[in-house]
Design an enzyme around this catalytic site. Structure first.
Site, mmCIF file in Angstrom:
data_model
loop_
_atom_site.group_PDB
_atom_site.id
_atom_site.type_symbol
_atom_site.label_atom_id
_atom_site.label_comp_id
_atom_site.label_asym_id
_atom_site.label_seq_id
_atom_site.Cartn_x
_atom_site.Cartn_y
_atom_site.Cartn_z
ATOM 1 N NE ARG A 56 40.659 43.382 33.033
ATOM 2 C CZ ARG A 56 40.771 44.578 32.077
ATOM 3 N NH1 ARG A 56 41.947 46.118 32.564
ATOM 4 N NH2 ARG A 56 40.346 45.409 31.419
ATOM 5 C CD GLU A 88 44.623 53.026 31.555
ATOM 6 O OE1 GLU A 88 45.688 52.743 31.972
ATOM 7 O OE2 GLU A 88 43.521 52.498 31.252
ATOM 8 N NE ARG A 118 38.572 48.170 33.472
ATOM 9 C CZ ARG A 118 37.972 49.418 33.894
ATOM 10 N NH1 ARG A 118 37.162 49.061 34.648
ATOM 11 N NH2 ARG A 118 37.867 50.534 32.612
#
Length: 172
Positions: free
Chosen positions: A102, A68, A60
């Site tokens: 992540r 998105e 990330r």
């Protein structure tokens, strides 16, 4: 002749004082320095700010939030990240690990540029100032402001919706 080791305390005091003078920050406002830098082959791009390394780890991007995939301009952000990273080896400076497991990090490209900066310049990301606490974020804010003024990318939309607002509205 014996070399004397210098204490880091004066440097920390100087940095701490500078942070307070410049913006009312203290060193505790910033996360610890990176957890290390490594070369990583990017095998997939989920969206503008989420990558997958060839070893399976999800990455990330630190300090930015891209629209998105199903959001307006999300495909643009994803395309930029794919063009710059997919199938390439990048330098990953690990900053943290998020609640989803992540690796959160800063990604440097083979030409020395930084992915986060490229996304901000292209108007493909917002500075995620809620989480961006490192000194580099000040420069990143300038990049976002410049893209806004020039109406580049998502800033050409009349009312761009930040991804955190879009996500919140979709969850209701």
């Amino acid at each position: 002749m014996q070399l004397r080791r210098h204490s880091r305390k004066p440097l920390l005091f100087l940095l701490s004082s500078l942070c307070l003078l410049v913006g009312g920050f203290s060193l505790s406002d910033f996360p610890p320095l990176g957890m290390g830098t490594e070369s990583v082959l990017i095998s997939a791009v989920s969206d503008g700010d989420t990558l997958r390394a060839a070893d399976g780890r999800r990455i990330r991007l630190y300090g930015v939030d891209c629209p998105e995939k199903r959001q307006a301009r999300g495909a643009d952000a994803t395309a930029i990240t794919k063009r710059l990273t997919l199938g390439r080896t990048v330098k990953l400076e690990k900053v943290d690990q998020d609640k989803y497991g992540r690796v959160v990090g800063i990604v440097s490209l083979d030409d020395g540029s930084v992915l986060q900066e490229e996304l901000l310049k292209a108007g493909a990301a917002w500075l995620y100032d809620q989480y961006c606490r490192r000194p580099v974020c000040i420069g990143w804010q300038t990049l976002e402001n410049t893209a806004r003024k020039r109406k580049v990318g998502l800033w050409s939309d009349p009312v761009p919706v930040p991804p955190w607002v879009w996500r919140k509205n979709r969850s209701h």
